[in-house]
Design a protein around this motif. Sequence first.
Motif, PDB file in Angstrom:
ATOM      1  N   UNK A 191      32.516  36.048  35.677  1.00 56.43           N
ATOM      2  CA  UNK A 191      33.707  36.904  35.981  1.00 56.43           C
ATOM      3  C   UNK A 191      33.745  37.465  37.263  1.00 56.43           C
ATOM      4  N   UNK A 192      32.466  37.957  37.575  1.00 54.95           N
ATOM      5  CA  UNK A 192      32.137  38.480  39.021  1.00 54.95           C
ATOM      6  C   UNK A 192      32.608  37.477  40.050  1.00 54.95           C
ATOM      7  N   UNK A 200      42.044  39.837  40.753  1.00 53.07           N
ATOM      8  CA  UNK A 200      42.588  40.323  39.469  1.00 53.07           C
ATOM      9  C   UNK A 200      42.931  41.519  39.143  1.00 53.07           C
ATOM     10  N   UNK A 201      42.356  42.544  40.114  1.00 52.39           N
ATOM     11  CA  UNK A 201      42.826  43.925  40.048  1.00 52.39           C
ATOM     12  C   UNK A 201      44.271  44.131  40.423  1.00 52.39           C
ATOM     13  N   UNK A 276      34.276  35.716  25.056  1.00 45.70           N
ATOM     14  CA  UNK A 276      34.935  35.640  26.605  1.00 45.70           C
ATOM     15  C   UNK A 276      36.104  36.684  26.911  1.00 45.70           C
ATOM     16  N   UNK A 277      37.141  36.476  25.770  1.00 48.40           N
ATOM     17  CA  UNK A 277      38.210  37.509  25.954  1.00 48.40           C
ATOM     18  C   UNK A 277      38.007  38.761  25.777  1.00 48.40           C
ATOM     19  N   UNK A 278      37.022  39.122  25.203  1.00 45.67           N
ATOM     20  CA  UNK A 278      36.691  40.758  25.053  1.00 45.67           C
ATOM     21  C   UNK A 278      35.862  40.974  26.626  1.00 45.67           C
ATOM     22  N   UNK A 284      37.792  43.644  33.316  1.00 43.81           N
ATOM     23  CA  UNK A 284      38.899  43.698  34.141  1.00 43.81           C
ATOM     24  C   UNK A 284      39.790  44.801  33.746  1.00 43.81           C
ATOM     25  N   UNK A 285      39.257  45.845  33.112  1.00 45.33           N
ATOM     26  CA  UNK A 285      40.109  47.209  32.686  1.00 45.33           C
ATOM     27  C   UNK A 285      41.624  46.611  31.956  1.00 45.33           C
TER      28      UNK A 285
END
Length: 305
Positions: A191-192, A200-201, A276-278, A284-285
Amino acid sequence: MTRVAAIDCGTNSVRLLIADIGDGKLIDVERRMEIVRLGQGVDQTGMLAPEALERTFAAMRGYAKLIIDHGADKVRVIATSATRDAGNRADFVSGVVDIFGVVPEVVSGDEEAQLSFMGVTKDLVELRPLRPYLVVDIGGGSTEFVVGSSGVQAAKSVDIGCVRMTERHLQSDPPTPDQFAAAVADIDVALAKVRETVPVDEARTLVGLAGSVTTVAGMALDLPEYDPKRIHLSRITAERVHGVTRKLLHSTREERAAIGVMHPGRVDVIGAGALILDRIMREYNFGAVVVSEHDILDGIAWSLV
């Protein structure tokens, strides 16, 4: 109207969509899915197992008959993560040509992401969600991330998927705390990497695709059995996703198999898919995810016209 046939061969399942497309509309004629686990062992061996190939070809032979019966004008076969990674993918290609008469396209992760985005966003208009979207397609071997509004702004595919994470880390039933921690660390590193190239933000709405996400949604909605009409375009809060993920990762195989919305072919890998979804929602908040039953399969169909 043009009748098309789209086949998506992923790490865990092979799926078929026969549809009529015209006047900006896609109308289902047939939509099928079979769990074949083509990616069995690919993460460790780098090869497609002979038994996995035969399971996949058996499902495809049934699909080929449906395509002929329904008189589809155009056919496109897409293969994704497991086939990209396999040293013997020529065996897969020759088998597909024998069955469908077309060469399968082993697409890149970026192209897979763009097809997924095309497949899902045509349905989002009625919801009027905030843009840009982050579309996340959690597969068996990889997960695709796409940010965009009317089109793709940026995309990235990373090798975290429900089959890959299960085989690599979550091997006990249920997983041990150490296995869980190793899976989280692996996912978070990926994810990083996504964040380095995909904004993504900036995304205002998270859209989740594929079987892991729809199964989590079905559980979150407390459905007694799988109901795609109830699941499609549902909005699931992060709190509900966290709760479902905890339940799955603390359940035994027998307990997971007894869940009404659970497909038998997902029982052993759903914990990893939910995790993974969690982690995506936590890192990514996002406070909620919009769940879509439409995905890369619909994108493949649209690409034919």
